[in-house]
Design a protein around this motif. Structure first.
Motif, PDB file in Angstrom:
ATOM      1  N   ALA A 153      -2.427 -11.566  -5.223  1.00 35.47           N
ATOM      2  CA  ALA A 153      -1.028 -11.178  -5.428  1.00 35.47           C
ATOM      3  C   ALA A 153      -0.424 -12.114  -6.463  1.00 35.47           C
ATOM      4  O   ALA A 153      -0.399 -13.333  -6.270  1.00 35.47           O
ATOM      5  CB  ALA A 153      -0.255 -11.262  -4.120  1.00 35.47           C
ATOM      6  N   VAL A 154       0.060 -11.532  -7.569  1.00 37.45           N
ATOM      7  CA  VAL A 154       0.536 -12.337  -8.698  1.00 37.45           C
ATOM      8  C   VAL A 154       1.907 -11.835  -9.141  1.00 37.45           C
ATOM      9  O   VAL A 154       2.150 -10.619  -9.182  1.00 37.45           O
ATOM     10  CB  VAL A 154      -0.444 -12.254  -9.888  1.00 37.45           C
ATOM     11  CG1 VAL A 154      -0.071 -13.264 -10.967  1.00 37.45           C
ATOM     12  CG2 VAL A 154      -1.876 -12.475  -9.431  1.00 37.45           C
TER      13      VAL A 154
ATOM     14  N   LEU B 149      -0.839  -6.543  -8.015  1.00 34.30           N
ATOM     15  CA  LEU B 149      -1.786  -6.727  -6.923  1.00 34.30           C
ATOM     16  C   LEU B 149      -3.157  -6.353  -7.472  1.00 34.30           C
ATOM     17  O   LEU B 149      -3.359  -5.224  -7.921  1.00 34.30           O
ATOM     18  CB  LEU B 149      -1.425  -5.848  -5.728  1.00 34.30           C
ATOM     19  CG  LEU B 149      -2.211  -6.099  -4.438  1.00 34.30           C
ATOM     20  CD1 LEU B 149      -1.888  -7.477  -3.879  1.00 34.30           C
ATOM     21  CD2 LEU B 149      -1.913  -5.025  -3.388  1.00 34.30           C
ATOM     22  N   TYR B 150      -4.084  -7.314  -7.469  1.00 34.49           N
ATOM     23  CA  TYR B 150      -5.405  -7.110  -8.048  1.00 34.49           C
ATOM     24  C   TYR B 150      -6.476  -7.103  -6.965  1.00 34.49           C
ATOM     25  O   TYR B 150      -6.376  -7.812  -5.963  1.00 34.49           O
ATOM     26  CB  TYR B 150      -5.744  -8.230  -9.035  1.00 34.49           C
ATOM     27  CG  TYR B 150      -4.864  -8.308 -10.255  1.00 34.49           C
ATOM     28  CD1 TYR B 150      -5.025  -7.419 -11.322  1.00 34.49           C
ATOM     29  CD2 TYR B 150      -3.880  -9.291 -10.365  1.00 34.49           C
ATOM     30  CE1 TYR B 150      -4.228  -7.512 -12.452  1.00 34.49           C
ATOM     31  CE2 TYR B 150      -3.085  -9.394 -11.499  1.00 34.49           C
ATOM     32  CZ  TYR B 150      -3.260  -8.494 -12.539  1.00 34.49           C
ATOM     33  OH  TYR B 150      -2.469  -8.596 -13.658  1.00 34.49           O
ATOM     34  N   SER B 151      -7.528  -6.337  -7.214  1.00 29.86           N
ATOM     35  CA  SER B 151      -8.711  -6.418  -6.360  1.00 29.86           C
ATOM     36  C   SER B 151      -9.525  -7.645  -6.740  1.00 29.86           C
ATOM     37  O   SER B 151      -9.219  -8.346  -7.700  1.00 29.86           O
ATOM     38  CB  SER B 151      -9.572  -5.156  -6.544  1.00 29.86           C
ATOM     39  OG  SER B 151     -10.182  -5.165  -7.833  1.00 29.86           O
ATOM     40  N   ARG B 152     -10.594  -7.874  -6.017  1.00 32.95           N
ATOM     41  CA  ARG B 152     -11.435  -9.049  -6.272  1.00 32.95           C
ATOM     42  C   ARG B 152     -12.020  -9.043  -7.675  1.00 32.95           C
ATOM     43  O   ARG B 152     -12.256 -10.084  -8.275  1.00 32.95           O
ATOM     44  CB  ARG B 152     -12.571  -9.096  -5.248  1.00 32.95           C
ATOM     45  CG  ARG B 152     -13.354 -10.390  -5.242  1.00 32.95           C
ATOM     46  CD  ARG B 152     -14.495 -10.358  -4.265  1.00 32.95           C
ATOM     47  NE  ARG B 152     -15.661  -9.676  -4.819  1.00 32.95           N
ATOM     48  CZ  ARG B 152     -16.863  -9.681  -4.247  1.00 32.95           C
ATOM     49  NH1 ARG B 152     -17.032 -10.279  -3.090  1.00 32.95           N
ATOM     50  NH2 ARG B 152     -17.884  -9.059  -4.800  1.00 32.95           N
ATOM     51  N   THR B 153     -12.249  -7.847  -8.222  1.00 27.80           N
ATOM     52  CA  THR B 153     -12.858  -7.732  -9.550  1.00 27.80           C
ATOM     53  C   THR B 153     -11.825  -7.659 -10.665  1.00 27.80           C
ATOM     54  O   THR B 153     -12.187  -7.495 -11.826  1.00 27.80           O
ATOM     55  CB  THR B 153     -13.752  -6.485  -9.614  1.00 27.80           C
ATOM     56  OG1 THR B 153     -12.963  -5.322  -9.285  1.00 27.80           O
ATOM     57  CG2 THR B 153     -14.907  -6.604  -8.637  1.00 27.80           C
TER      58      THR B 153
ATOM     59  N   ALA C 246       3.793  -4.625  -3.053  1.00 32.54           N
ATOM     60  CA  ALA C 246       4.388  -5.217  -4.253  1.00 32.54           C
ATOM     61  C   ALA C 246       5.827  -5.653  -4.000  1.00 32.54           C
ATOM     62  O   ALA C 246       6.284  -6.678  -4.520  1.00 32.54           O
ATOM     63  CB  ALA C 246       4.328  -4.217  -5.402  1.00 32.54           C
ATOM     64  N   GLU C 247       6.544  -4.893  -3.170  1.00 34.27           N
ATOM     65  CA  GLU C 247       7.938  -5.247  -2.857  1.00 34.27           C
ATOM     66  C   GLU C 247       8.039  -6.558  -2.086  1.00 34.27           C
ATOM     67  O   GLU C 247       9.055  -7.253  -2.147  1.00 34.27           O
ATOM     68  CB  GLU C 247       8.586  -4.121  -2.051  1.00 34.27           C
ATOM     69  CG  GLU C 247       8.815  -2.837  -2.844  1.00 34.27           C
ATOM     70  CD  GLU C 247       9.405  -1.749  -1.976  1.00 34.27           C
ATOM     71  OE1 GLU C 247       9.618  -1.996  -0.769  1.00 34.27           O
ATOM     72  OE2 GLU C 247       9.643  -0.639  -2.489  1.00 34.27           O
ATOM     73  N   ALA C 248       6.976  -6.903  -1.363  1.00 35.83           N
ATOM     74  CA  ALA C 248       7.008  -8.122  -0.536  1.00 35.83           C
ATOM     75  C   ALA C 248       6.644  -9.374  -1.324  1.00 35.83           C
ATOM     76  O   ALA C 248       6.817 -10.487  -0.828  1.00 35.83           O
ATOM     77  CB  ALA C 248       6.051  -7.961   0.646  1.00 35.83           C
TER      78      ALA C 248
ATOM     79  N   PRO D  50       7.525  -9.985   6.924  1.00 30.60           N
ATOM     80  CA  PRO D  50       6.458  -9.712   7.892  1.00 30.60           C
ATOM     81  C   PRO D  50       5.174  -9.218   7.230  1.00 30.60           C
ATOM     82  O   PRO D  50       4.148  -9.087   7.907  1.00 30.60           O
ATOM     83  CB  PRO D  50       7.076  -8.617   8.778  1.00 30.60           C
ATOM     84  CG  PRO D  50       8.063  -7.931   7.895  1.00 30.60           C
ATOM     85  CD  PRO D  50       8.623  -8.989   6.999  1.00 30.60           C
ATOM     86  N   ARG D  51       5.214  -8.940   5.937  1.00 30.92           N
ATOM     87  CA  ARG D  51       4.046  -8.384   5.265  1.00 30.92           C
ATOM     88  C   ARG D  51       3.083  -9.434   4.723  1.00 30.92           C
ATOM     89  O   ARG D  51       2.011  -9.100   4.236  1.00 30.92           O
ATOM     90  CB  ARG D  51       4.478  -7.462   4.120  1.00 30.92           C
ATOM     91  CG  ARG D  51       5.127  -6.181   4.599  1.00 30.92           C
ATOM     92  CD  ARG D  51       5.245  -5.181   3.480  1.00 30.92           C
ATOM     93  NE  ARG D  51       5.862  -3.945   3.924  1.00 30.92           N
ATOM     94  CZ  ARG D  51       5.194  -2.935   4.470  1.00 30.92           C
ATOM     95  NH1 ARG D  51       3.888  -3.034   4.647  1.00 30.92           N
ATOM     96  NH2 ARG D  51       5.834  -1.842   4.829  1.00 30.92           N
TER      97      ARG D  51
END
Length: 543
Positions: free
Chosen positions: A235-236, A249-253, A265-267, A348-349
């Motif tokens: 999360a960046v 929000l990125y995956s591992r790759t 993304a809102e959190a 809470p997220r």
């Protein structure tokens, strides 16, 4: 294109890691821009063409060759690119012509869906067998020459005085044909810098720990936390030069999955980069992985889905806090900054992945065996093991051995009967290496019948592969295209001990269940098929 094809051809026959690096490095050193950069993009999986897909290749070969002959040949060869490259009939009078790799990439990227088949056929007419094979590999995206993206980046680093880790660090901000990367590595330009206010950072990965490793490790030097059964994400967030806030929000790759998780993304209200696990949490409890799958690989998400499958990040690490890059700091210091950040978020997220207290490896063994009693509580069902991290380890790209270890929970096993087999791809194209297996259950008329419960294509040795392949050939009782049905009676057949990570309810499978990460653990030549396990055994695992 011929030089790129020759590179792929040589790499496909080269087994040694260092030799593959030398082949790629020699190619990059002797090939000008942009050709070498596009080759690097192909080797690292960075090329994708909207209108050029395997279906187009099948359509073209069906127009040039007998479809039945093609299907028979494909079944025998096992690889689409290799089959078409060998079968492609060059028209009488067609002159050999090898376009540049850059010409082909430009054409695949720009030609319309209507005009692309004609251009692709012209290229195939002009290339030799190896060139056609390389072109089709480019289209299908399945290089299968034994070179990972990491290996290709290592070859690039060898051109100069930089390390593979340094290449990894600048890689996320680069785009093909990577001219600035080669200029930097060769000492002709500055280190590439990204202007993206929310860039992806290469993730740090762990090695699987073995029992013998514990004898060399001091438990006092390590911390442990639960390994959650979700997907690794980063999360960046940051602010661009124009003052606009950017959240990713990125995956591992490094794949941007922000659009599929707008609720997440809102959190992300902080500035920085957080490493964690993406989960679905409902009523304060982490759901199984199969529930998360309802949200994965979707381009759009409905309001109903957002409500039924609320996304959540369980934070592991903090890479950047505001403008402070923390990756060079020890894990213990990064963890302290992470705890302070999560405490400030009030959402809470996003929460912390709790640490697992231990002072000896025996204590950690007990915690891994019983997560419920060791602090995981109601979320214990979503724990798939523990992560073991050196307290003084910096955050390093790739998979360095020593700082981080993963210790997954012991897999479940079941004795199942081999029912169907088909040929593999690439080096396994001459072997029946992809297997469907089943267990016994009660049929409609009260008799015992086999029902398929999973598929697997790894876990066995090369020698065991030869044994299973020989069994399939002599025990085939029916054929369905490339698939062979083998004998599976109570007193005749092959029992496979299958290991798997978990089970989930499924409406897509005839058995009503789906296995997670099934693999062949052992061949049970000693066990008659009638003694294989029953579906009721698997149902009991589901509770």
């Amino acid at each position: 294109m011929n030089r790129f094809a020759a590179l792929l051809d040589r790499m496909s026959y080269e087994a040694g890691r260092n030799a593959k690096i030398r082949l790629m490095a020699d190619y990059f050193r002797s090939t000008p821009d942009p050709e070498r950069g596009l080759a690097l993009a192909a080797l690292t999986g960075a090329l994708s063409f909207a209108n050029a897909k395997p279906g187009l290749v099948r359509t073209l070969i069906a127009e040039r060759a007998d479809p039945v002959l093609f299907e028979m040949s494909y079944d025998y060869v096992g690889d689409l690119s290799e089959t078409v490259a060998l079968m492609w009939p060059r028209p009488e009078g067609a002159r050999p012509h090898a376009p540049l790799l850059s010409e082909i990439v430009h054409g695949l990227s720009t030609f319309s869906k209507v005009s692309l088949p004609r251009h692709l056929a012209d290229w195939l007419d002009g290339l030799d067998e190896t060139g056609r094979w390389a072109l089709l590999k480019l289209i299908t995206g399945a290089m299968r020459v034994g070179a990972s993206a990491r290996l290709a980046k290592t070859a690039v680093a060898s051109l100069g005085a930089v390390t593979p880790d340094e290449v990894e660090l600048v890689w996320p901000g680069l785009e093909p044909p990577y001219e600035e990367l080669f200029a930097w590595v060769e000492g002709r330009g500055p280190r590439p810098e990204t202007s993206n206010p929310a860039p992806f950072r290469p993730v740090m990965l762990a090695h699987a720990i073995e029992e013998t490793d514990f004898t060399t490790l001091d438990p006092a030097a390590f911390s442990a936390e639960w390994k959650w059964d979700g997907i690794r994400v980063q999360a960046v967030a940051g602010t661009g030069p124009d003052g606009a806030r950017v959240v990713r929000l990125y995956s591992r790759t490094g794949e941007d999955i922000s659009d599929a998780f707008p609720d997440m993304a809102e959190a992300i209200t902080f500035d920085g980069a957080m490493d964690g696990e993406l989960l679905i949490v409902r009523d304060g409890r982490v759901e199984p992985f199969n529930v998360l799958q309802q949200r994965l690989n979707r381009k759009t998400v409905t309001v109903k889905m957002l409500a039924e499958f609320p996304a959540h990040i369980r934070a592991y690490d903090l890479l950047v806090d505001g403008t402070d890059d923390l990756r060079d700091q020890p894990f213990a210091a990064r963890r302290a900054r992470l705890e302070a950040l999560v405490a400030r978020l009030h959402t809470p997220r996003i929460d912390l992945s709790p640490m697992v207290p231990f002072s000896t490896w025996d204590e950690l063994t007990a915690a891994r065996r019983d997560p419920t009693s060791a602090g995981a509580g109601a979320d214990a069902g979503a724990v798939e093991g523990v992560m073991i991290k050196r307290a003084d380890s910096p955050y390093l790209p790739g998979r360095p051995k020593g700082p981080w270890w993963k210790w997954k929970r012991d897999p479940h096993t079941v004795d199942a009967v081999l029912m169907y087999a088909r040929r593999g791809h690439g080096k396994r194209s001459s072997f029946y290496s992809d297997y469907t297996f089943g267990v016994w259950t009660i049929g409609d008329e009260g008799e015992d019948v086999l029902v398929p419960v999973g598929k697997a294509y790894f876990g066995f040795t090369d020698e065991e592969l030869k044994q299973i392949d020989a069994f399939v050939r002599r025990a085939t009782i029916n054929r369905f295209g490339p698939v062979r049905e083998v004998v599976h009676e109570k007193d005749e057949g092959l029992v496979l001990e299958v290991a798997f990570e978990g089970l989930a309810r499924s409406t897509r499978h005839r058995s009503g269940i789906a296995m997670r990460f099934p693999r062949i653990a052992r061949l049970r030549w000693d066990k008659p098929p009638g003694e294989a396990d029953r579906l009721e055994t698997l149902e009991a695992l589901l509770g």
